[in-house]
Scaffold this active site. Sequence first.
Site, PDB file in Angstrom:
ATOM      1  N   ASN A 112       0.795  -1.217   0.000  1.00 62.14           N
ATOM      2  CA  ASN A 112       0.000   0.000   0.000  1.00 62.14           C
ATOM      3  C   ASN A 112       0.833   1.275   0.000  1.00 62.14           C
ATOM      4  O   ASN A 112       0.360   2.331  -0.414  1.00 62.14           O
ATOM      5  CB  ASN A 112      -0.909  -0.034   1.244  1.00 62.14           C
ATOM      6  CG  ASN A 112      -1.490   1.308   1.584  1.00 62.14           C
ATOM      7  OD1 ASN A 112      -2.428   1.776   0.935  1.00 62.14           O
ATOM      8  ND2 ASN A 112      -0.952   1.948   2.618  1.00 62.14           N
ATOM      9  N   LYS A 149       1.569   4.617 -10.948  1.00 58.92           N
ATOM     10  CA  LYS A 149       0.372   3.822 -10.691  1.00 58.92           C
ATOM     11  C   LYS A 149      -0.001   2.947 -11.891  1.00 58.92           C
ATOM     12  O   LYS A 149      -0.570   1.861 -11.719  1.00 58.92           O
ATOM     13  CB  LYS A 149      -0.776   4.739 -10.280  1.00 58.92           C
ATOM     14  CG  LYS A 149      -0.565   5.372  -8.909  1.00 58.92           C
ATOM     15  CD  LYS A 149      -0.336   4.309  -7.828  1.00 58.92           C
ATOM     16  CE  LYS A 149      -0.216   4.897  -6.439  1.00 58.92           C
ATOM     17  NZ  LYS A 149      -0.064   3.865  -5.393  1.00 58.92           N
ATOM     18  N   THR A 158      -8.379  11.322   2.262  1.00 55.13           N
ATOM     19  CA  THR A 158      -7.092  11.142   2.913  1.00 55.13           C
ATOM     20  C   THR A 158      -6.355  12.479   2.924  1.00 55.13           C
ATOM     21  O   THR A 158      -6.718  13.415   2.197  1.00 55.13           O
ATOM     22  CB  THR A 158      -6.215  10.122   2.166  1.00 55.13           C
ATOM     23  OG1 THR A 158      -5.951  10.615   0.844  1.00 55.13           O
ATOM     24  CG2 THR A 158      -6.895   8.757   2.081  1.00 55.13           C
ATOM     25  N   TYR A 198       3.310  10.542 -10.651  1.00 52.49           N
ATOM     26  CA  TYR A 198       2.343   9.694  -9.947  1.00 52.49           C
ATOM     27  C   TYR A 198       1.571   8.821 -10.935  1.00 52.49           C
ATOM     28  O   TYR A 198       1.388   7.616 -10.710  1.00 52.49           O
ATOM     29  CB  TYR A 198       1.391  10.569  -9.142  1.00 52.49           C
ATOM     30  CG  TYR A 198       0.433   9.791  -8.278  1.00 52.49           C
ATOM     31  CD1 TYR A 198       0.820   9.307  -7.041  1.00 52.49           C
ATOM     32  CD2 TYR A 198      -0.870   9.540  -8.703  1.00 52.49           C
ATOM     33  CE1 TYR A 198      -0.054   8.585  -6.244  1.00 52.49           C
ATOM     34  CE2 TYR A 198      -1.756   8.833  -7.920  1.00 52.49           C
ATOM     35  CZ  TYR A 198      -1.344   8.351  -6.687  1.00 52.49           C
ATOM     36  OH  TYR A 198      -2.222   7.631  -5.911  1.00 52.49           O
TER      37      TYR A 198
END
Length: 303
Positions: free
Chosen positions: A141, A212, A243, A208
């Site tokens: 994670n 991913k 988050t 990013y």
Amino acid sequence: MPEPRKLKRRILLQGGIGIAGATAAVVAGSAQANNASDERSIAQATLQPSQGGQFANQVVLITGATSGIGEATARAFAEAGAIVHFCGRRENLGNQVADSINSTGGRATYQKADVQNEAEVKALVDECVRRYGRLDVAFNNAGIVNPRFVKLHEQPTQDYIDTLNINALGVFLSMKYEIPQMLAQGSGIIINNSSVSGHKGYTEISPYNASKHAVISLTRVAALEYARDNIRVCSISPGGVDTAMLRYAFAQRQVPFEEAVQTLPIGRANTVEEMAQSVLFLASPQGSAFHGSAVDVTCGLLA
């Protein structure tokens, strides 16, 4: 910087919503000898009997579980009877999370480790197996978002390297050392945390996005390579999860968080607890048909 503006759905879908697929913690630092607080957590995790549950006495390894999706997943597995061994950068917070889980009847131990450091990832897996004898489920994670929201030609090369090292190399190294133990015991389940950004492009976060997409590709390859070995490998693709990382993204874009999440298809952000339940489903017998799947948990962003 421009003044905060009213967010339109088009702007949201072209912008930074994709970064919600990772935990707010940046996993870094080096593995250290266990301090007194860590030893207390080890003793609690080892000695407390299982309270039953769907994952009773299964051993679960989680990276990046000092906050966010990782922490919520650690708590959910522990509540379901699992023994949880997890890592994260922030040692004090890691020990607090472990103590909190243990104090409510769960079983958890924390180990400081950096997922981009091969020796420390190996040590994390080795220590988990040394303490508990096996490894049933791994949730890889740990992740970060690149700190600068700028176009590709303005992205610092080191930011790209750092983001790929933690988000993609970290998943590769985690699987590299989790899989041999699962092969030796004849079974195992691995779930990797990707993102909606692993399926489509979002402006100003090219490092990013690249990382991913890599997570989904690594997941699919591993699923094919080990399907006949009774090892299942899947990923989840969160998007629009409340988050610290998502809030940072909207702050970078000068967009009020509460206004932004209202433009999501379901009209709100997903919770970290909802993401945790997605992981538990994939790790359960009910998820047995999922091999190499990139499971959409994006609030409808991929619909």
